[in-house]
Design a protein around this motif. Structure first.
Motif: not given
Length: 122
Positions: A53-66, A86-91
């Protein structure tokens, strides 16, 4: 009850960038963590990124990290998903959802938007 509306999805070429927005109304936005999910045709829903809620913590899936970055502007009641390389598999149809904490588990979400379509194709 918090209402969420996604926008920004469109057709983009591989290697391109998009920024999705998730705008909130009818609730106390800065009480909630927000997550992005996606669902491609014939595939299960996937948690992409979340932010507390504060924007201080985030998490991402391995498929989109970076490649994908989540951020929020509580003054504007909006969460963003910046998507690069972006990759076709992001569709997929991309949805935002609200919860009490940052989570990539869709079963923990309380409110969902209706989604925005992202198509990555040449």
């Amino acid at each position: 009850q918090l209402q969420l509306v996604e926008s920004g999805g469109e057709l983009v070429q591989p290697g391109g960038s998009l920024r999705l927005s998730c705008a909130a109304s009818r609730g106390t936005f800065d009480f909630y963590a927000i997550a992005w999910f996606r669902q491609a045709p014939g595939k299960e829903r996937e948690g992409v990124s979340c932010i507390d809620n504060t924007g201080s913590t985030t998490r991402s899936a391995n498929s989109v990290k970076g490649r994908f970055t989540i951020s929020r502007d509580n003054a504007e009641n909006t969460v963003y998903l910046q998507m690069n390389s972006l990759k076709p598999e992001d569709t997929a149809v991309y949805y935002c959802a609200a919860a009490g904490y940052c989570s990539l588990n869709g079963n923990t979400m309380n409110n969902w938007g209706k989604g925005t379509l992202v198509t990555v194709s040449s």
